[in-house]
Design an enzyme around this catalytic site. Structure first.
Site, short mmCIF file in Angstrom:
data_model
loop_
_atom_site.label_atom_id
_atom_site.label_comp_id
_atom_site.label_asym_id
_atom_site.label_seq_id
_atom_site.Cartn_x
_atom_site.Cartn_y
_atom_site.Cartn_z
N ARG A 47 0.97 4.51 -12.95
CA ARG A 47 -0.69 4.09 -12.95
C ARG A 47 -2.07 4.29 -12.95
NH1 ARG A 47 -0.33 -0.86 -8.60
NH2 ARG A 47 1.69 -1.29 -9.22
N SER A 145 0.26 -4.28 -11.44
CA SER A 145 0.28 -5.39 -10.60
C SER A 145 -1.13 -5.99 -10.41
CB SER A 145 0.44 -4.86 -9.31
OG SER A 145 0.62 -5.64 -8.36
N ASP A 311 -0.54 -12.74 -7.18
CA ASP A 311 -1.45 -12.15 -7.97
C ASP A 311 -0.65 -11.71 -9.63
OD1 ASP A 311 1.49 -10.57 -7.95
OD2 ASP A 311 0.61 -8.53 -7.85
N GLU A 410 6.15 -6.60 3.95
CA GLU A 410 4.75 -5.73 4.38
C GLU A 410 3.43 -6.44 4.05
OE1 GLU A 410 4.12 -2.82 1.16
OE2 GLU A 410 3.84 -4.54 -0.39
N LYS A 425 9.65 -7.04 -3.33
CA LYS A 425 8.78 -7.82 -2.41
C LYS A 425 9.31 -8.56 -3.69
CE LYS A 425 4.48 -5.70 -4.05
NZ LYS A 425 5.06 -4.12 -3.82
#
Length: 586
Positions: A47, A145, A311, A410, A425
């Site tokens: 990333r 993300s 998101d 989380e 997730k």
């Protein structure tokens, strides 16, 4: 290897004229920086900002990383098994994501592997779902993300469907480093003009677009796992924002499949469709200040009971609820929704008998108390931050002890209610679960917030959390501060702040354990967890992807949430000032 040799090797992989043009127009120091070090491949994959050079996300970086990843997994396969297995590849709606996905697919196709890749942007949780469904060799999702718009990423899932852990990341990185030339045949599989796949190439016969089947299977599976039933009688108005990401299509279609009343769903039109510019938000992250402004305004206009934000890749979920008592909207923290879904998961998965639940080490401690009151029905796994730890450990509990992986969360808005089929997730299934819970409470005249307060009362665990970050120029700040604290025998010298527990992960020390060894994995990272006798708890750790020093604080009371709320900000300031005295934090 000198600079020119690095550039020459990079250009063997780089196929994007945009990046090549950037390189040719760049100044000397900019080029030196772009080739100073290779983008690191870690447990989260890759990333970084998109730009030319080995330091950033580019077509060349993706091509080389894909060869390394492919080489790593091919070593584990007998030759006669290559054509029998497959790889899952997905991508979001960011700039270059589709091109990066095509390059990744071409690399695996060039070695005779089958590739499942959908011909449209998809939400990230569909990738691990497909890895589990097809028993795939691995999965790659091109996504950054909630990072800024010029970033992109390369997220890797292992054969279990969960993200890879060490030492796999190190071994893959070694394979990436060993790739000095582009593999023969890859370039011909890519249609560079359209930045997609060349469907005239014979090996493309192994490329499978099974989106409709996979999406329908996902919907059926989460509906069954979570006992969602029908939403036809849900009396709640629901607001939603995809934050310019890929979530809207998935959320709307699943709600339609559940027969949710169409006229009760209100999607923020300005943020509904994918847009890599993210034009209406400063940062495409639901947790950032101002990110919810447009959603709240739209919720008020349409009298929504609940408002949700995903998101951009829809693996996280933020929940806001209208409060009739105060005529206002309440935004749940990641921990508060985490607690609500913890109790919900216990109810929907109780049919499995023995269960396992997990939270990250920086979450509030409510789950600990909940598990202690479960009369042995639930085993808890405490993990380091990141769903790679939560999902992997929950799956191990299932395989080793037969405990059903009921739930993991989380505090950074990540929730997993169907771990055995989506080992990561999932903001879409979490949204459906929250609607199911809220609807049931609504029939009783209660809100989610009422229920949260009931749970705190029932377990005598009133908590408030305050999480955030400091911007730091020097990533060594935390390590230096911890070392100073350690050398002072873990004493801060503050009246009324007696430390009852210290976890210093840099030296793998936990003062509460008989052998002083933490139950967490030994990663050697700078991470400090402090618990005080006055009910205050705080954890400090560095961000793995940004120049941030993160803090996660919790204040616990056995009397009321108001008492906890009254102290937390002041206590955090006192402890941070003492710990980081002499260091510059913003």
């Amino acid at each position: 290897m000198n600079l020119q040799e690095k550039i020459d090797e990079y250009l063997k992989f780089e196929c994007d004229e945009d990046f090549i043009k950037e390189l040719h127009n760049a100044g000397g120091q900019e080029i030196v920086d772009a080739f100073s070090k290779r983008i690191k491949f870690g447990t989260a994959g890759l990333r970084a900002r998109m730009s030319f050079g080995i330091k950033y996300m580019s077509c060349g970086s993706v091509w080389r990383a894909s060869q390394g990843l492919c080489a790593y997994y091919l070593k584990s396969l007998p030759k006669d098994e290559v054509t029998k297995t497959c790889v899952i590849i997905g991508y979001d709606a960011r700039y270059k994501s589709r091109y990066f996905a095509a390059i990744t697919a071409a690399v695996f196709l060039s070695k005779g592997l089958k590739v499942h890749m959908h011909d449209k942007e998809t939400f990230t949780p569909l990738n691990p779902f497909c890895v589990v469904k097809y028993k795939a060799l691995c999965g790659v999702q091109i996504t950054a993300s909630h990072n800024p718009k010029m970033d992109n990423g390369y997220k890797v899932y292992g054969p279990l469907g969960s993200q890879i852990l060490s030492p796999v990341d190190v071994e893959v990185e070694q394979e990436i480093e060993s790739q000095s030339v582009a593999w023969e045949g890859v370039n011909e599989i890519i249609d560079h003009e359209n930045r997609w796949i060349n469907f005239n190439h014979p090996l493309v016969a192994n490329l499978i677009d099974s989106y409709e089947e996979d999406w329908n299977d996902y919907c059926d599976a989460v509906t069954e796992k979570m006992n969602l039933g029908s939403f036809a009688d849900v009396k709640l108005k629901i607001g939603y924002s995809a934050m310019h990401g890929v979530g809207y299509r998935h959320v709307k279609e699943l709600l339609d499949k559940l027969d949710y009343p169409k006229l009760s769903f209100f999607s923020v039109p300005e943020q509904q469709n994918p847009d890599p510019e993210f034009p209406t938000v400063k940062f495409p992250n639901p947790e950032e200040a101002g990110a919810t402004d447009m959603s709240l305004k739209y919720a008020e206009q349409n009298n929504c009971n609940l408002t949700f934000l995903n998101d951009p890749d829809a693996d996280r979920l933020l929940c806001i609820e209208y409060q009739p008592k105060t005529n206002s909207y309440y935004q749940f923290t990641g921990d508060e929704l985490g607690v609500l879904l913890c109790h919900f998961a216990y109810e929907i998965h109780s049919k499995h008998g023995k269960m396992a639940m997990a939270r990250s080490a920086v979450c509030c401690g409510f789950m600990d108390t909940f598990v202690k009151h479960s009369e042995g029905k639930v085993a808890q796994v405490e993990c380091l931050t990141g769903f790679k730890w939560l999902a992997t450990n929950l799956l191990r509990e299932y395989e080793t002890y037969g405990r059903y992986p009921a739930y993991g969360y989380e505090e950074a808005l990540g929730y997993a209610l169907c771990v055995d089929i989506v080992p990561d997730k999932d903001g879409v299934s979490a949204m459906m679960g929250t609607i199911k819970l809220a609807s049931r409470l609504h029939e009783l005249g209660l809100t989610l917030k009422d229920h949260l307060e009931q749970l705190m009362e029932n377990y005598k665990y009133y908590f408030v959390t305050k999480n955030g970050y400091y911007i730091i120029a020097n990533t060594n700040v935390l390590g230096q501060a911890i070392k100073k604290f350690r050398n002072n025998n873990y004493e801060l010298g503050i009246p009324d702040f007696k430390v009852s527990r210290v976890v210093d992960m840099a030296i793998f020390y936990d003062s509460s354990k008989p052998n002083n060894k933490p139950d967490l994995p030994n990663t050697g990272e700078d991470m400090l967890m402090l618990t005080f006798e006055n009910g205050f708890h705080v954890t400090y750790r560095n961000s793995g992807t940004e120049p941030k020093l993160k803090y996660y604080s919790e204040m616990v009371s056995d009397i009321s949430q108001d008492e906890a709320r009254a102290n937390i900000s002041n206590y955090l300031q006192i402890v941070s000032d003492a710990l980081f005295a002499g260091f510059e934090l913003n």
